[in-house]
Design an enzyme around this catalytic site. Sequence first.
Site, mmCIF file in Angstrom:
data_model
loop_
_atom_site.group_PDB
_atom_site.id
_atom_site.type_symbol
_atom_site.label_atom_id
_atom_site.label_comp_id
_atom_site.label_asym_id
_atom_site.label_seq_id
_atom_site.Cartn_x
_atom_site.Cartn_y
_atom_site.Cartn_z
ATOM 1 N N LEU A 271 0.700 -0.985 -0.058
ATOM 2 C CA LEU A 271 0.007 -0.035 -0.117
ATOM 3 C C LEU A 271 0.882 1.097 -0.127
ATOM 4 O O LEU A 271 1.841 1.355 0.625
ATOM 5 C CB LEU A 271 -0.874 0.099 1.186
ATOM 6 C CG LEU A 271 -1.972 -1.189 1.312
ATOM 7 C CD1 LEU A 271 -2.664 -0.894 2.737
ATOM 8 C CD2 LEU A 271 -2.973 -1.044 0.205
ATOM 9 N N ASP A 272 0.365 2.347 -0.686
ATOM 10 C CA ASP A 272 1.253 3.467 -0.692
ATOM 11 C C ASP A 272 1.415 3.873 0.905
ATOM 12 O O ASP A 272 0.586 3.710 1.663
ATOM 13 C CB ASP A 272 0.529 4.808 -1.332
ATOM 14 C CG ASP A 272 0.323 4.359 -2.828
ATOM 15 O OD1 ASP A 272 1.000 3.451 -3.421
ATOM 16 O OD2 ASP A 272 -0.183 5.016 -3.685
ATOM 17 N N ARG A 273 2.633 4.683 1.061
ATOM 18 C CA ARG A 273 2.699 5.257 2.485
ATOM 19 C C ARG A 273 1.683 5.815 2.997
ATOM 20 O O ARG A 273 1.157 5.846 4.505
ATOM 21 C CB ARG A 273 3.946 5.897 2.552
ATOM 22 C CG ARG A 273 4.319 6.473 3.728
ATOM 23 C CD ARG A 273 5.927 7.033 4.048
ATOM 24 N NE ARG A 273 6.215 7.247 5.129
ATOM 25 C CZ ARG A 273 7.527 7.558 5.377
ATOM 26 N NH1 ARG A 273 8.579 7.485 4.646
ATOM 27 N NH2 ARG A 273 7.699 7.867 6.765
ATOM 28 N N VAL B 33 -1.519 5.576 2.532
ATOM 29 C CA VAL B 33 -2.845 4.842 2.372
ATOM 30 C C VAL B 33 -2.906 3.767 3.613
ATOM 31 O O VAL B 33 -1.865 3.189 4.137
ATOM 32 C CB VAL B 33 -2.898 3.981 1.036
ATOM 33 C CG1 VAL B 33 -4.175 3.286 1.075
ATOM 34 C CG2 VAL B 33 -2.919 4.855 -0.040
#
Length: 208
Positions: free
Chosen positions: A47-49, A51
């Site tokens: 997951l993106d940081r 998110v």
Amino acid sequence: MEILYRDEDILVCIKPARVLSTDEPGGLPELVRSELGIQDVRTVHRLDRVVSGLMVLALNAPAASNLSAQIREGRFEKEYMAVIHGYPEEAEGKFHDLLLRDKARKMTFVADAPGKGVLPATLGYRVLRRRDGLSKVRIRLETGRTHQIRVQFASRGLPLVGERKYATPEDDCEIALWSYALGFFHPKTKEWMTFSKEPPRDYPWSIF
């Protein structure tokens, strides 16, 4: 850290925003080791940081290999929820794009034509609710490109609330993108497992 499921092979938990999903200093695997005393913790998806939401972590090498294979073969299901600026023209549909990742700028862009480094990207979405110029949408990824959801919506003039990399609106909140549901076969028992978790009741989720 909230844990939804744990056995000797996998751990399903909620990744907080601003925590790396990868095994780096300050990352989620390190957090799990610190809080639970588990030494072998492996990331199999990201997951993106910025998110938050559901992630599954492998707790041994065979489990990591099996889950990674499911992801490569398209047998690992991921669904998200997001709040976006604006209203999509269709209440339900699919986005198909060609995406190019610029590693130097750490950004992803929609490409006009096939080329080196250009990859197809597809997602399906359904609008759940609309209010005050915002839409709450449920999203199923068919491909897993970096920043895919953020780029595909922003490129259509529908940026996510809290988006700061691909849009200019200055929303006073974290990005409204939540890993809502996961589906996969247990790496040892082969049982189909599903997990879901609603987003927190913070803004902008709270207005719906």
